[in-house]
Design an enzyme around this catalytic site. Structure first.
Site, short mmCIF file in Angstrom:
data_model
loop_
_atom_site.label_atom_id
_atom_site.label_comp_id
_atom_site.label_asym_id
_atom_site.label_seq_id
_atom_site.Cartn_x
_atom_site.Cartn_y
_atom_site.Cartn_z
N ARG A 182 3.92 5.26 -19.32
CA ARG A 182 2.60 5.27 -18.67
C ARG A 182 1.77 4.03 -19.02
O ARG A 182 0.56 4.11 -19.20
CB ARG A 182 1.79 6.53 -19.04
CG ARG A 182 2.44 7.80 -18.64
CD ARG A 182 2.59 7.97 -17.13
NE ARG A 182 3.40 9.13 -16.88
CZ ARG A 182 4.75 9.10 -16.81
NH1 ARG A 182 5.42 7.94 -16.93
NH2 ARG A 182 5.44 10.19 -16.61
N CYS A 231 -2.63 14.17 -15.42
CA CYS A 231 -2.55 14.53 -16.84
C CYS A 231 -3.63 13.80 -17.64
O CYS A 231 -3.81 12.59 -17.49
CB CYS A 231 -1.18 14.18 -17.41
SG CYS A 231 0.06 15.35 -16.82
N GLU A 301 -4.24 9.67 -21.22
CA GLU A 301 -3.44 9.02 -20.17
C GLU A 301 -4.38 8.49 -19.09
O GLU A 301 -4.15 7.44 -18.52
CB GLU A 301 -2.44 10.01 -19.57
CG GLU A 301 -1.63 9.41 -18.43
CD GLU A 301 -0.46 10.27 -17.98
OE1 GLU A 301 0.17 10.93 -18.83
OE2 GLU A 301 -0.17 10.26 -16.77
C1 LIG Z 1 -2.52 16.14 -8.94
C2 LIG Z 1 -2.08 14.89 -9.66
C3 LIG Z 1 -0.78 14.80 -10.12
C4 LIG Z 1 -0.35 13.65 -10.82
N1 LIG Z 1 0.92 13.59 -11.27
C5 LIG Z 1 1.35 12.48 -11.92
C6 LIG Z 1 2.70 12.39 -12.40
O1 LIG Z 1 3.51 13.30 -12.26
N2 LIG Z 1 3.06 11.24 -13.04
C7 LIG Z 1 2.20 10.19 -13.21
O2 LIG Z 1 2.61 9.17 -13.78
N3 LIG Z 1 0.93 10.27 -12.78
C8 LIG Z 1 0.48 11.36 -12.14
N4 LIG Z 1 -0.81 11.45 -11.70
C9 LIG Z 1 -1.76 10.34 -11.98
C10 LIG Z 1 -1.88 9.29 -10.87
O3 LIG Z 1 -1.64 9.85 -9.60
C11 LIG Z 1 -0.91 8.13 -11.07
O4 LIG Z 1 -1.14 7.52 -12.31
C12 LIG Z 1 -1.03 7.09 -9.95
O5 LIG Z 1 0.06 6.20 -10.03
C13 LIG Z 1 -2.34 6.29 -9.99
O6 LIG Z 1 -2.41 5.52 -8.80
P1 LIG Z 1 -3.82 5.17 -8.13
O7 LIG Z 1 -3.57 4.27 -6.99
O8 LIG Z 1 -4.59 6.38 -7.85
O9 LIG Z 1 -4.49 4.35 -9.33
P2 LIG Z 1 -6.04 4.38 -9.73
O10 LIG Z 1 -6.36 5.68 -10.33
O11 LIG Z 1 -6.87 3.92 -8.60
O12 LIG Z 1 -6.04 3.25 -10.85
C14 LIG Z 1 -5.33 3.43 -12.04
C15 LIG Z 1 -5.38 2.10 -12.81
O13 LIG Z 1 -4.66 1.11 -12.11
C16 LIG Z 1 -5.50 0.01 -11.76
N5 LIG Z 1 -5.12 -0.42 -10.41
C17 LIG Z 1 -4.92 0.36 -9.31
N6 LIG Z 1 -4.47 -0.40 -8.27
C18 LIG Z 1 -4.42 -1.67 -8.74
C19 LIG Z 1 -4.04 -2.93 -8.15
N7 LIG Z 1 -3.58 -3.05 -6.88
N8 LIG Z 1 -4.09 -4.04 -8.93
C20 LIG Z 1 -4.51 -3.96 -10.22
N9 LIG Z 1 -4.89 -2.82 -10.82
C21 LIG Z 1 -4.84 -1.70 -10.08
C22 LIG Z 1 -6.92 0.53 -11.84
O14 LIG Z 1 -7.83 -0.50 -12.18
C23 LIG Z 1 -6.80 1.56 -12.97
O15 LIG Z 1 -6.89 0.93 -14.22
C24 LIG Z 1 -1.26 12.57 -11.01
C25 LIG Z 1 -2.57 12.67 -10.52
C26 LIG Z 1 -2.98 13.82 -9.86
C27 LIG Z 1 -4.39 13.89 -9.33
#
Ligand SMILES: Cc1cc2nc3c(=O)[nH]c(=O)nc-3n(C[C@H](O)[C@H](O)[C@H](O)COP(=O)(O)OP(=O)(O)OC[C@H]3O[C@@H](n4cnc5c(N)ncnc54)[C@H](O)[C@@H]3O)c2cc1C
Length: 308
Positions: A182, A231, A301
């Site tokens: 992660r 998480c 996380e």
């Molecule tokens: C119901 C649910 C289930 C989930 N299950 C899992 C799971 O099984 N496994 C898991 O690993 N995660 C899980 N997650 C967490 C999350 O979905 C993941 O971590 C996902 O990959 C985050 O992507 P995001 O685009 O929403 O990132 P964001 O939440 O928008 O950003 C996360 C981080 O990445 C940075 N970021 C985002 N995009 C960019 C970019 N293009 N360039 C530079 N920095 C960037 C942001 O600044 C921030 O620091 C879950 C979340 C939910 C709500």
């Protein structure tokens, strides 16, 4: 540095195409539905506008936060100083080769991760079935090395193209990105633009079967339709954070509008008008109880951002 709406509009005029939402409530842009306003939320429409914005921010010494789907962040109630930049205009996905046993894809950072999972399912490309059901964007998944069911996004990454704060663009091989559980070494001031990935070609039905199996398992064990940020804590080596929280008796604990999910204890749910302050207090409470009961210090996380 704080600048007024008028100053933003003047500075962006002529160098920027795309949306600009001033005072954007971050609760509307995060899956947890919590968080105060960002000074401005920018959605550049093309790479030149993105680069011009990055140069402007650097020149004026303005803070910024790259944001994907907002599914892994907790934005504090004071909102975000400076600019939030999103990538909804950058969601192209293209097969660049499909010969022999492998297929190579080019994917832009703003592509929803599940759009990619579905595309691979339809094509019979194997390697990311375990990521089924993880919300958010491809870029967000790369930054936090998203994973589940023994599969991580780094397993399929060949190279990633990153724009740094000064607008410089470089390509990095996967092994130079410091991927771990992660996490990655991608800096908060770097923008992930796109990546090349490699997938194994498989029988379409076999890929589909694995996707369906993982999805059914997730729907049974996680509160996937509730408002959460996924998480809360990382799993300590060889252990499940959810199990530790559950065994410590924290399921159902509630502060303000935020509560520990009864379905999976490592998910905190916004069950009403939850605030970031409630969420942070609950994190402290739960980690203190777990530490007291089993001597393990849980590590967050989710990413906590924004002003108090
Ligand atoms: C119901 C649910 C289930 C989930 N299950 C899992 C799971 O099984 N496994 C898991 O690993 N995660 C899980 N997650 C967490 C999350 O979905 C993941 O971590 C996902 O990959 C985050 O992507 P995001 O685009 O929403 O990132 P964001 O939440 O928008 O950003 C996360 C981080 O990445 C940075 N970021 C985002 N995009 C960019 C970019 N293009 N360039 C530079 N920095 C960037 C942001 O600044 C921030 O620091 C879950 C979340 C939910 C709500």
């Amino acid at each position: 540095m704080l600048i007024s709406r008028r100053e933003w509009e003047d500075a962006l005029g002529g160098i920027y195409r795309g949306d600009a939402e001033f005072g954007a409530p971050m609760k509307n842009h995060t899956s947890l539905a919590v968080g105060g306003p960002a000074d401005v939320l920018l959605s550049p429409a093309d790479p030149v506008s993105l680069k011009n914005v990055m140069l402007l921010l650097q020149k004026k010494n303005i803070l910024f936060l790259p944001l994907g789907g907002g599914t892994n962040v907790l934005v504090r109630d004071g909102g975000i100083e400076g600019a939030v930049i999103n990538f909804k205009a950058f969601r192209m996905m293209q097969v660049i080769h499909d010969e022999g046993n492998y297929a190579g894809l080019f994917v832009e950072a703003g592509a929803p991760l599940q759009m990619l999972v579905n595309f691979c399912k339809e094509k019979g490309y194997a390697g990311i079935e375990g990521l089924t059901g993880i919300p958010g964007t491809f870029g967000g998944a790369i930054c936090g090395n998203a994973g589940s069911y023994g599969c991580e996004i780094r397993d399929v990454i060949q190279s990633v193209v990153i724009m740094s704060g000064d607008g410089k663009i470089d390509r990095f091989d996967a092994e130079d990105l410091g991927f771990g559980y992660r996490r990655s070494a991608i800096k908060p001031t770097d923008i992930v633009l796109n990546a090349n990935i490699i997938l194994r070609k498989d029988d379409k039905d076999a890929v589909e079967e694995r996707v369906q199996k993982y999805l059914a398992e997730k729907m049974k064990t996680q509160p996937i339709s509730a408002r959460s940020a996924g998480c809360v804590f990382k799993n300590p080596e060889g252990m499940s954070a959810g199990k530790l929280i559950d065994e410590a008796g924290c399921k159902g604990m509630k502060i303000g509008g935020i509560e520990v999910s009864g379905v999976h204890a490592n998910f905190f749910i916004n069950s009403g008008n939850g605030r970031a302050a409630d969420y942070i207090s609950l994190m402290h409470e739960v980690s203190l109880i777990v530490e007291k009961k089993c001597g393990i210090v849980l590590e967050p996380e989710i990413r906590v951002v924004g002003r108090e």
